[in-house]
Design an enzyme around this catalytic site. Structure first.
Site, PDB file in Angstrom:
ATOM      1  N   ASN A   1       0.880  -1.171   0.000  1.00  0.00           N
ATOM      2  CA  ASN A   1       0.000   0.000   0.000  1.00  0.00           C
ATOM      3  C   ASN A   1       0.921   1.225   0.000  1.00  0.00           C
ATOM      4  OD1 ASN A   1      -1.719   2.077   0.565  1.00  0.00           O
ATOM      5  ND2 ASN A   1      -2.743   1.069   2.283  1.00  0.00           N
TER       6      ASN A   1
ATOM      7  N   ARG B   1      -2.396  -2.089  -3.498  1.00  0.00           N
ATOM      8  CA  ARG B   1      -3.598  -1.276  -3.288  1.00  0.00           C
ATOM      9  C   ARG B   1      -3.583  -0.147  -4.318  1.00  0.00           C
ATOM     10  NH1 ARG B   1      -5.291   3.241   0.754  1.00  0.00           N
ATOM     11  NH2 ARG B   1      -7.524   3.150   0.383  1.00  0.00           N
TER      12      ARG B   1
ATOM     13  N   HIS C   1     -13.181   3.170  -0.115  1.00  0.00           N
ATOM     14  CA  HIS C   1     -13.205   2.104   0.898  1.00  0.00           C
ATOM     15  C   HIS C   1     -13.851   0.820   0.369  1.00  0.00           C
ATOM     16  CE1 HIS C   1     -13.057   5.578   3.932  1.00  0.00           C
ATOM     17  NE2 HIS C   1     -11.894   4.965   4.009  1.00  0.00           N
TER      18      HIS C   1
ATOM     19  N   HIS D   1     -18.463   1.791   7.506  1.00  0.00           N
ATOM     20  CA  HIS D   1     -17.010   1.865   7.711  1.00  0.00           C
ATOM     21  C   HIS D   1     -16.743   3.194   8.401  1.00  0.00           C
ATOM     22  CE1 HIS D   1     -12.683   1.328   6.318  1.00  0.00           C
ATOM     23  NE2 HIS D   1     -12.725   2.590   6.710  1.00  0.00           N
TER      24      HIS D   1
ATOM     25  N   GLY E   1     -14.154   5.075  10.312  1.00  0.00           N
ATOM     26  CA  GLY E   1     -12.776   5.259  10.755  1.00  0.00           C
ATOM     27  C   GLY E   1     -12.477   6.742  10.715  1.00  0.00           C
TER      28      GLY E   1
ATOM     29  N   ARG F   1     -13.063  16.239   8.142  1.00  0.00           N
ATOM     30  CA  ARG F   1     -13.870  16.630   6.978  1.00  0.00           C
ATOM     31  C   ARG F   1     -15.321  16.789   7.401  1.00  0.00           C
ATOM     32  NH1 ARG F   1     -11.778  11.737   3.316  1.00  0.00           N
ATOM     33  NH2 ARG F   1     -10.582  11.208   5.162  1.00  0.00           N
TER      34      ARG F   1
ATOM     35  N   ARG G   1     -11.547   8.711  20.194  1.00  0.00           N
ATOM     36  CA  ARG G   1     -11.221   8.299  21.570  1.00  0.00           C
ATOM     37  C   ARG G   1     -11.144   9.503  22.501  1.00  0.00           C
ATOM     38  NH1 ARG G   1      -6.581   4.354  19.838  1.00  0.00           N
ATOM     39  NH2 ARG G   1      -6.639   6.022  18.332  1.00  0.00           N
TER      40      ARG G   1
ATOM     41  N   GLY H   1     -11.965   1.743  12.759  1.00  0.00           N
ATOM     42  CA  GLY H   1     -11.587   2.157  14.117  1.00  0.00           C
ATOM     43  C   GLY H   1     -12.754   2.478  15.034  1.00  0.00           C
TER      44      GLY H   1
ATOM     45  N   ASN I   1     -14.752  -0.203  17.725  1.00  0.00           N
ATOM     46  CA  ASN I   1     -14.304   0.096  19.102  1.00  0.00           C
ATOM     47  C   ASN I   1     -15.194   0.995  19.931  1.00  0.00           C
ATOM     48  OD1 ASN I   1     -11.541  -1.138  19.320  1.00  0.00           O
ATOM     49  ND2 ASN I   1     -11.296   0.063  17.439  1.00  0.00           N
TER      50      ASN I   1
ATOM     51  N   GLU J   1      -8.340  -4.892   4.835  1.00  0.00           N
ATOM     52  CA  GLU J   1      -8.157  -4.616   3.406  1.00  0.00           C
ATOM     53  C   GLU J   1      -6.984  -5.407   2.836  1.00  0.00           C
ATOM     54  OE1 GLU J   1      -8.305  -0.448   4.573  1.00  0.00           O
ATOM     55  OE2 GLU J   1      -9.340  -0.024   2.701  1.00  0.00           O
TER      56      GLU J   1
HETATM   57  P1  AMP Z   1      -9.218   4.041  11.391  1.00  0.00           P
HETATM   58  O1  AMP Z   1      -9.142   5.141  10.362  1.00  0.00           O
HETATM   59  O2  AMP Z   1     -10.030   2.867  10.943  1.00  0.00           O
HETATM   60  O3  AMP Z   1      -7.858   3.639  11.931  1.00  0.00           O
HETATM   61  O4  AMP Z   1     -10.022   4.656  12.646  1.00  0.00           O
HETATM   62  C1  AMP Z   1      -9.523   5.732  13.372  1.00  0.00           C
HETATM   63  C2  AMP Z   1     -10.614   6.239  14.296  1.00  0.00           C
HETATM   64  O5  AMP Z   1     -11.025   5.193  15.188  1.00  0.00           O
HETATM   65  C3  AMP Z   1     -10.145   7.405  15.177  1.00  0.00           C
HETATM   66  O6  AMP Z   1     -11.155   8.404  15.238  1.00  0.00           O
HETATM   67  C4  AMP Z   1      -9.995   6.731  16.526  1.00  0.00           C
HETATM   68  O7  AMP Z   1     -10.192   7.638  17.573  1.00  0.00           O
HETATM   69  C5  AMP Z   1     -11.129   5.739  16.482  1.00  0.00           C
HETATM   70  N1  AMP Z   1     -10.968   4.752  17.554  1.00  0.00           N
HETATM   71  C6  AMP Z   1     -10.009   3.826  17.709  1.00  0.00           C
HETATM   72  N2  AMP Z   1     -10.174   3.186  18.892  1.00  0.00           N
HETATM   73  C7  AMP Z   1     -11.254   3.738  19.495  1.00  0.00           C
HETATM   74  C8  AMP Z   1     -11.939   3.517  20.742  1.00  0.00           C
HETATM   75  N3  AMP Z   1     -11.515   2.604  21.597  1.00  0.00           N
HETATM   76  N4  AMP Z   1     -13.026   4.285  21.010  1.00  0.00           N
HETATM   77  C9  AMP Z   1     -13.457   5.225  20.136  1.00  0.00           C
HETATM   78  N5  AMP Z   1     -12.852   5.467  18.970  1.00  0.00           N
HETATM   79  C10 AMP Z   1     -11.774   4.741  18.638  1.00  0.00           C
END
Ligand code: AMP
Length: 399
Positions: A6, A89, A178, A206, A208, A239, A283, A329, A333, A384
């Site tokens: 990637n 990718r 995605h 999705h 994240g 965004r 988080r 993410g 989570n 992915e």
């Molecule tokens: P990604 O782009 O898939 O890596 O997701 C990143 C996002 O997932 C960020 O906003 C992180 O804060 C969120 N994230 C990861 N772990 C947690 C968690 N335990 N609680 C809330 N958000 C999380």
């Protein structure tokens, strides 16, 4: 073995899979390529190595990856010929690629044609492909496009109601992103439910740092939230997601902002960061919201509300909903965000089991719906790289 690559503008991520794609043998990253503080990390069999090292360009970065995969002490392979195929990718395949493909000169030429549609992403992908071909010229290379999965959308979903010539002359339409993640997650969700994918109407959320909601009916994408640029749909880390486009003219004419400033505000200063004023990271926002920060609570509410509206819109577009899947993410989570999205959605058959929802953290594959719930609610961790490796195995005829 199968190597997945990637390649971004300043980062190369790679994973080495066994040829049958049952196991990850090594994973690594070279970051800050061409910048100060370039760094290399690799993990093989639980052993991590990390090194700050000068990496002037992508060519050097690739040499570092291969050297470290072959390293006698902490590497994963003894001979470069153990790599039987390479999966790359690729971000934008426009309407030229409806599926993953073996790479040849014609594919590279078509990817060049797609550069104006993804000027930040396709050029580094192409560098990755050329460097990969130079290092491993004797094995098949496969391109896996992020946009390919969404090519099944019907015209009524992908066309913007602009003068038609913008589509004809400039390829302006909804492409979606995605797709590799959504394809992996939708296939896995059907496996988890032990039901044929062709029978299922799904919304894949999705969630994240980038957010895509996709309607998947019978295993095919029928609509998605991200459109031409990586901007529309649900708000994201920085965004804004959907806004009234008229705001852009207002910001330009009444507020006197330049186009570059407006672009920076909408892409880099909005979303979770813009509303919370604190962070783009869910988080951090969740912790502050728990401690009573009203702006962080509001950011979470807007985020979830925008997502809920797309669950409803896509259920209507598909004429029903069998499965809602959370991934990435935040999806994997955040019990709080999932709870907010699913709240009051009984009319769609969505009922969340609070205990299961609370347990679904740290990338666990789980069903969250109450027993007997009409609509399955799942968490399926996305992968992915595995999807890229599986396509590579199939198209390269290895494994
Ligand atoms: P990604 O782009 O898939 O890596 O997701 C990143 C996002 O997932 C960020 O906003 C992180 O804060 C969120 N994230 C990861 N772990 C947690 C968690 N335990 N609680 C809330 N958000 C999380």
């Amino acid at each position: 073995m199968i190597l997945t690559i990637n390649c971004g503008s300043s980062t190369i991520k790679y994973q080495l899979f066994t040829t049958d794609v049952t196991r990850v043998v090594a994973r690594g990253i070279v970051s800050r390529i061409g910048e100060t503080g370039s760094c290399f990390e690799q993990e093989v069999g639980g052993r991590k190595v990390q090194e700050v090292t000068a990496v002037a360009n992508h060519h050097q970065a690739f040499e570092i990856c291969i050297r470290n995969l072959l390293h006698p002490e902490y590497g994963a392979i003894g001979d470069i010929h153990e790599i039987e195929a390479v999966g790359h990718r690729a971000v934008h395949g426009a309407d030229l690629f409806i599926a993953s493909t073996l790479i040849d000169d014609d594919v590279i030429a078509k990817m060049e044609e797609c550069v104006p549609l993804a000027p930040l992403h396709n050029p580094p992908n192409l560098i990755g492909i050329r460097e990969g071909l130079a290092l491993l010229p004797a094995v098949p290379h496969v391109a896996v496009f992020d946009t390919a999965f969404n090519q099944t959308m019907p015209p009524k979903a992908y066309l913007y109601p602009l003068p038609y010539r913008f589509y004809q002359e400039h390829k302006i339409r909804k492409y979606g992103f995605h797709g590799t993640s959504v394809r992996f997650v939708s296939q896995r969700a059907a496996e988890v439910l032990a039901r044929p994918l062709t029978d299922l109407k799904m919304v894949v959320a999705h969630l994240g740092n980038g957010v895509t909601m996709t309607a998947v009916a019978g295993g095919k994408a029928v609509d998605t939230t991200i459109g031409f640029a990586t901007f529309s749909g649900v708000m994201m880390g920085t965004r804004s997601g959907d806004i009234d486009p008229g705001l852009i003219f207002h910001m330009r004419r009444q507020l006197g902002l330049t186009p570059d400033e407006i672009e920076r505000i909408l892409y880099k200063e909005s979303g979770l960061l813009g509303v919370s004023g604190l962070s783009n990271d869910m988080r951090t926002i969740t912790e502050a919201a728990r401690a009573g920060n009203a702006r962080c609570q509001l950011a979470m509410e807007i985020f979830a509300y925008m997502a809920t509206k797309y669950v409803g819109a896509f259920a209507a577009a598909m004429g029903g909903l069998d499965v809602l899947v959370f991934t990435a993410g935040i999806g994997e989570n955040s019990p709080e965000i999932r709870e907010l999205i699913c709240r009051n959605q009984e009319f769609l058959g969505i009922t969340l089991d609070a205990e299961r929802n609370a347990l679904a953290v740290g990338g666990r594959e789980m069903a969250l719906n109450q027993d007997g719930g009409r609509t399955a609610v799942l968490v399926v961790p996305t992968d992915e790289e595995r999807m890229i490796a599986l396509d590579t195995m199939r198209l390269a005829g290895v494994g």
